[in-house]
Design a protein around this motif. Structure first.
Motif, PDB file in Angstrom:
ATOM      1  N   ASN A 167       0.824  -1.210   0.000  1.00 33.22           N
ATOM      2  CA  ASN A 167       0.000   0.000   0.000  1.00 33.22           C
ATOM      3  C   ASN A 167       0.860   1.263   0.000  1.00 33.22           C
ATOM      4  N   ALA A 168       2.004   1.179   0.667  1.00 37.13           N
ATOM      5  CA  ALA A 168       2.924   2.326   0.670  1.00 37.13           C
ATOM      6  C   ALA A 168       3.376   2.619  -0.760  1.00 37.13           C
ATOM      7  N   VAL A 169       3.701   1.535  -1.501  1.00 35.40           N
ATOM      8  CA  VAL A 169       4.094   1.708  -2.901  1.00 35.40           C
ATOM      9  C   VAL A 169       2.947   2.346  -3.676  1.00 35.40           C
ATOM     10  N   GLU A 170       1.723   1.864  -3.385  1.00 35.99           N
ATOM     11  CA  GLU A 170       0.561   2.376  -4.120  1.00 35.99           C
ATOM     12  C   GLU A 170       0.407   3.880  -3.910  1.00 35.99           C
ATOM     13  N   ARG A 171       0.669   4.331  -2.677  1.00 41.48           N
ATOM     14  CA  ARG A 171       0.524   5.769  -2.394  1.00 41.48           C
ATOM     15  C   ARG A 171       1.538   6.578  -3.192  1.00 41.48           C
ATOM     16  N   VAL A 172       2.728   5.986  -3.406  1.00 39.79           N
ATOM     17  CA  VAL A 172       3.762   6.711  -4.136  1.00 39.79           C
ATOM     18  C   VAL A 172       3.489   6.693  -5.645  1.00 39.79           C
ATOM     19  N   THR A 173       3.174   5.516  -6.168  1.00 40.13           N
ATOM     20  CA  THR A 173       3.084   5.372  -7.624  1.00 40.13           C
ATOM     21  C   THR A 173       1.694   5.670  -8.167  1.00 40.13           C
ATOM     22  N   GLY A 174       0.686   5.515  -7.342  1.00 40.42           N
ATOM     23  CA  GLY A 174      -0.678   5.646  -7.837  1.00 40.42           C
ATOM     24  C   GLY A 174      -1.193   4.308  -8.346  1.00 40.42           C
ATOM     25  N   LYS A 175      -2.505   4.191  -8.410  1.00 37.66           N
ATOM     26  CA  LYS A 175      -3.120   2.916  -8.766  1.00 37.66           C
ATOM     27  C   LYS A 175      -2.709   2.429 -10.156  1.00 37.66           C
ATOM     28  N   ALA A 176      -2.513   3.372 -11.083  1.00 42.16           N
ATOM     29  CA  ALA A 176      -2.294   2.983 -12.472  1.00 42.16           C
ATOM     30  C   ALA A 176      -1.028   2.167 -12.666  1.00 42.16           C
ATOM     31  N   ARG A 177      -0.033   2.355 -11.786  1.00 41.38           N
ATOM     32  CA  ARG A 177       1.221   1.617 -11.972  1.00 41.38           C
ATOM     33  C   ARG A 177       1.239   0.298 -11.187  1.00 41.38           C
ATOM     34  N   MET A 178       0.176   0.045 -10.410  1.00 42.60           N
ATOM     35  CA  MET A 178       0.170  -1.165  -9.580  1.00 42.60           C
ATOM     36  C   MET A 178       0.298  -2.467 -10.378  1.00 42.60           C
ATOM     37  N   PRO A 179      -0.349  -2.574 -11.560  1.00 41.14           N
ATOM     38  CA  PRO A 179      -0.206  -3.857 -12.280  1.00 41.14           C
ATOM     39  C   PRO A 179       1.249  -4.229 -12.544  1.00 41.14           C
ATOM     40  N   TYR A 180       2.107  -3.229 -12.758  1.00 41.39           N
ATOM     41  CA  TYR A 180       3.521  -3.554 -12.983  1.00 41.39           C
ATOM     42  C   TYR A 180       4.123  -4.201 -11.741  1.00 41.39           C
ATOM     43  N   LEU A 181       3.708  -3.703 -10.583  1.00 38.59           N
ATOM     44  CA  LEU A 181       4.212  -4.289  -9.344  1.00 38.59           C
ATOM     45  C   LEU A 181       3.740  -5.740  -9.204  1.00 38.59           C
ATOM     46  N   PHE A 182       2.452  -5.959  -9.538  1.00 35.43           N
ATOM     47  CA  PHE A 182       1.911  -7.321  -9.432  1.00 35.43           C
ATOM     48  C   PHE A 182       2.588  -8.269 -10.411  1.00 35.43           C
ATOM     49  N   LEU A 183       2.994  -7.731 -11.555  1.00 33.50           N
ATOM     50  CA  LEU A 183       3.647  -8.576 -12.560  1.00 33.50           C
ATOM     51  C   LEU A 183       5.117  -8.824 -12.244  1.00 33.50           C
ATOM     52  N   ALA A 184       5.673  -7.946 -11.426  1.00 33.36           N
ATOM     53  CA  ALA A 184       7.128  -7.979 -11.238  1.00 33.36           C
ATOM     54  C   ALA A 184       7.691  -9.334 -10.802  1.00 33.36           C
ATOM     55  N   PRO A 185       7.131  -9.972  -9.758  1.00 39.28           N
ATOM     56  CA  PRO A 185       7.768 -11.231  -9.338  1.00 39.28           C
ATOM     57  C   PRO A 185       7.817 -12.252 -10.473  1.00 39.28           C
ATOM     58  N   ASN A 186       6.697 -12.351 -11.177  1.00 40.11           N
ATOM     59  CA  ASN A 186       6.617 -13.294 -12.273  1.00 40.11           C
ATOM     60  C   ASN A 186       7.637 -12.978 -13.361  1.00 40.11           C
ATOM     61  N   LEU A 187       7.676 -11.716 -13.764  1.00 42.23           N
ATOM     62  CA  LEU A 187       8.561 -11.340 -14.869  1.00 42.23           C
ATOM     63  C   LEU A 187      10.032 -11.462 -14.477  1.00 42.23           C
ATOM     64  N   VAL A 188      10.344 -11.125 -13.234  1.00 43.13           N
ATOM     65  CA  VAL A 188      11.732 -11.272 -12.778  1.00 43.13           C
ATOM     66  C   VAL A 188      12.143 -12.749 -12.864  1.00 43.13           C
ATOM     67  N   LEU A 189      11.266 -13.636 -12.376  1.00 49.30           N
ATOM     68  CA  LEU A 189      11.589 -15.066 -12.411  1.00 49.30           C
ATOM     69  C   LEU A 189      11.707 -15.568 -13.850  1.00 49.30           C
ATOM     70  N   PHE A 190      10.765 -15.151 -14.698  1.00 47.31           N
ATOM     71  CA  PHE A 190      10.857 -15.552 -16.105  1.00 47.31           C
ATOM     72  C   PHE A 190      12.143 -15.037 -16.715  1.00 47.31           C
ATOM     73  N   GLY A 191      12.468 -13.804 -16.391  1.00 46.61           N
ATOM     74  CA  GLY A 191      13.677 -13.207 -16.947  1.00 46.61           C
ATOM     75  C   GLY A 191      14.909 -13.995 -16.555  1.00 46.61           C
ATOM     76  N   ILE A 192      15.007 -14.286 -15.261  1.00 47.18           N
ATOM     77  CA  ILE A 192      16.220 -14.928 -14.774  1.00 47.18           C
ATOM     78  C   ILE A 192      16.305 -16.401 -15.177  1.00 47.18           C
ATOM     79  N   PHE A 193      15.162 -17.086 -15.129  1.00 47.06           N
ATOM     80  CA  PHE A 193      15.236 -18.533 -15.313  1.00 47.06           C
ATOM     81  C   PHE A 193      14.751 -19.016 -16.667  1.00 47.06           C
ATOM     82  N   THR A 194      14.244 -18.116 -17.498  1.00 42.19           N
ATOM     83  CA  THR A 194      13.864 -18.552 -18.838  1.00 42.19           C
ATOM     84  C   THR A 194      14.572 -17.740 -19.921  1.00 42.19           C
ATOM     85  N   PHE A 195      14.417 -16.407 -19.866  1.00 42.54           N
ATOM     86  CA  PHE A 195      14.971 -15.607 -20.960  1.00 42.54           C
ATOM     87  C   PHE A 195      16.496 -15.491 -20.880  1.00 42.54           C
TER      88      PHE A 195
END
Lengths: 352, 329
Positions: free
Chosen positions: B24-52
């Motif tokens: 929620n602290a992140v949400e206050r800083v970035t605003g709601k519109a950028r939240m999906p990137y945060l939700f995607l981050a763990p997945n994309l980081v793992l895909f990046g490191i272990f697949t791409f």
């Protein structure tokens, strides 16, 4: 084969009770034959796992686990084996003292007197039904079996939990938001379906070395967590959740994370359950990746441990089969209770 | 039960409490519109490191030699690894190739794929057609055939190894018929045959299920119309069932090929790592052996072989996706 198809749809409906067609018989033969083909090797291994070491490689094999009977006889230090002996036309149970060529020295176990010499060709060992529970209990203490089990449970549990959370978060973002690059990211994630582990196992191992997770259970867990199948399955399900619910929550000033955790996640429960079942099965059965990552015995998972077992103790089938059977039980239970969900899950998503 | 559910709820509350505040602290800083990137981050980081990242490394490594892990310590050798893998006097004779084991593995894999795909497809199709009838205990049989799909390849390898053992049940049965016992897994022909048998046994339930789903989607009135026209059973099969099942059959065929190319686990356990000799050494095993088994550490060569295999799988997958789209539409 073509005859069988006549039954599709119309035939079965017009069939009168009690009338059996040749196609019915062929179908039944196929189904029963197939069922036997599935069951016989599994049950055979199960029955064998109960046999004592001395019995397990007997050929031709017996169906039930049996063992030669040993008796304590007064005047002898070691227990003697019991045999059926024909003396003076009647069959008696006698204990063998020693065996020299074709002659055996036998005594009456209840009344040990002077040994009687009999022809070994006329005697047969006395066997009783014996379940060799030590096949199951010995490896628990002797071959790190409990360590393997603990590792497998840990990997399966943690990996499944992380799989659910990480992929649900991604699916939430991809189903409930419109943002720059959403389509591209979705395509990127789905495209990783095309890259099986077998192709990237060498470099994936190098990455594991790079991040220092070699011979570590986390090295088995983390690379499997992000799953394109998982994202796809959960996203498709979340798309069916009405956006009005989310809007209503926003009006009530709920944070985005709260919306995810309190509204979307509970409503996605059926899809999460399907993914959880599959994740458990995948991780429990994993072999090649843990085989590459794990190198020391105390870190082996059950599958890697079993493989190591059979390499080292290839003559000790009584232990190998018992361990095999123990590792089969959880999957079989999952299957018995969740069979319907598993098969509909597969038919619906084509994943395994 | 209720108490367990209560505990689970409390556990979930705890997890939420743990994550909610920072997120929620992140949400206050970035605003709601950028939240999906945060939700995607763990997945994309793992895909990046272990697949791409691994894909990039695989391609990079394929052009380097030496036994060092660090790419900066690896000499660039150009196309040498590929040249080594692909140099052959005659591609039909693995012994004439520079990397004879690679070509042995390729030929073994091709034979396996051919027989395994044909056998699995046939068995799964017949089973699906039978299970599609209104036969009693259909659910039981479906479950029965499906059960092996869920087992671990190691367990399956061990169970079958025991079944085919010199002192195993199959030999006991053959002896009853007066056939002398055979050590199946030490015979080149028999061991190859049984690797296919075990593979069919293991996977056919999965493909049966997919075909069954396809069969059940065929409209029933087509068969009623055929019945009114007094069509023969074989005509019904070849004019209605198979054509309408065609797209599903193609998807199953490609899926089977993709997975057969990657045969490793069950064959590895069943044949003690590819034996007798190299009769059951398949391409994944070749890669594994070059990189991980023993002290070879030929990461460059293994990566080059991976890249070649990846290209084959990529083509197959693209075909499958194409077909999959056709099936859906």
């Amino acid at each position: 084969m073509s005859a069988n198809v006549s039954a599709i749809g119309f035939f079965t409906r017009t069939r009168r009770a009690g009338r059996i067609d040749i196609t019915d018989i062929l179908s039944w033969l196929w189904l029963i034959g197939g069922t036997l083909a599935v069951l016989v090797p599994v049950l055979w291994a199960g029955m064998s796992s109960l046999k004592p070491e001395a019995e397990i490689t007997r050929f031709p094999p017996t169906l039930l686990p049996r063992a030669a009977v040993q008796v304590e006889v007064q005047g002898f230090d070691k227990p003697l084996s019991l045999w059926n002996v024909t003396v003076d036309g009647e069959v008696r149970e006698m204990a063998m003292v020693r065996r020299i060529g074709l002659k055996a020295q036998m005594v009456d176990p209840d009344n040990p007197g002077d040994p009687v010499s009999v022809d070994t060709r006329s005697i047969s060992p006395v066997q009783r039904l014996t379940v060799a529970t030590e096949n199951y209990t010995d490896p628990l203490t002797r071959f790190n079996f409990l360590t393997f089990l603990k590792n497998s449970v840990f990997v399966t549990f943690v990996a499944t939990l992380l799989t659910l959370i990480v992929n649900a978060l991604a699916a939430f973002a991809l189903s409930k938001y419109r943002f720059r690059g959403d389509k591209a990211i979705f395509v990127l994630i789905i495209s990783t379906l095309m890259i099986p582990l077998t192709v990237v196992m060498v470099p994936a191992y190098l990455v594991i070395v790079g991040v220092g997770l070699v011979d570590n259970l986390w090295g088995v867990i983390i690379p499997t967590v992000a799953s394109p199948t998982g994202v796809f399955l959960l996203r498709q399900y979340m798309l069916t959740i009405p956006d009005e619910l989310i809007e209503a929550a926003r009006v009530d000033a709920a944070s985005e994370f709260r919306i995810f955790w309190r509204i979307v996640l509970p409503l996605t429960a059926p899809a999460l359950a399907v993914l959880a079942i599959f994740s458990v099965l995948w991780r429990w059965n994993d072999f090649l990746w843990p085989l590459i990552v794990l190198s020391s015995r105390e870190n082996f998972t059950l599958q890697v441990g079993l493989n190591a077992f059979q390499g080292e103790f290839s003559v000790q089938w009584h232990y190998i089969l018992a361990m095999t059977f123990l590792s089969l039980i959880p999957v079989t239970l999952v299957f018995l209770f969740l069979q319907r969900y598993i098969t509909t899950g597969i038919a619906g998503t084509g994943m395994k | 039960m209720a108490r367990a559910a209560g505990l689970a709820d409390r556990g979930l509350d705890l997890v939420m409490a743990l994550f909610e505040a920072p997120i929620n602290a992140v949400e206050r800083v970035t605003g709601k519109a950028r939240m999906p990137y945060l939700f995607l981050a763990p997945n994309l980081v793992l895909f990046g490191i272990f697949t791409f990242l691994p894909i990039a490394i695989a391609i990079g490594y394929a052009f380097t030699g030496g036994a060092d892990l660090l790419i900066s310590n690896r000499p660039f050798v150009g196309l040498d690894n590929f040249r080594k893998l692909l140099t052959c006097d005659s591609y039909l004779v693995p012994g004439s190739c520079e990397e004879s084991l690679f070509w042995t593995a390729i030929w073994n894999t091709l034979w396996f794929v051919g027989f395994n795909v044909a056998a699995t497809l046939l068995v799964a199709l017949v089973t699906a057609l039978i299970l599609n009838r209104a036969i009693a205990a259909r659910g039981f049989f479906r479950a029965m055939f499906f059960y092996p799909v869920l087992l671990s390849p190691v367990v399956i390898g061990l169970i079958w190894k025991w079944f085919l053992d010199r002192n195993g049940l199959l030999n006991a049965f053959l002896q009853m018929l007066g056939v002398p016992p055979e050590i199946f897994l030490l015979d080149v022909g028999w061991s190859r045959f049984f690797v296919v048998v075990v593979s069919v046994w293991f996977h056919m339930g999965f493909y049966t299920l997919i075909l069954l789903a396809g069969l059940q989607a065929i409209p029933k009135d087509l068969y009623e119309a055929a019945a009114i026209d007094a069509a023969t059973p074989s005509r019904t099969l070849f004019r209605i069932t198979l054509p309408l099942l065609g797209p599903n059959l193609l998807v199953v065929l490609i899926l089977l090929m993709i997975r057969s190319v990657q045969i490793f686990d069950e064959a590895w356990v069943l044949t003690n790592g590819g034996g007798p000799g190299t009769a059951n050494t398949f391409i994944v095993q070749y890669i594994y052996q070059m990189a991980f088994a023993g002290d070879l550490r030929l990461y460059g060569l293994a990566s080059a072989a991976s890249v070649l295999m990846g290209l084959v799988l990529l083509v197959l997958t693209l075909v499958q996706l194409r077909l999959g789209k056709k099936v859906e539409s």
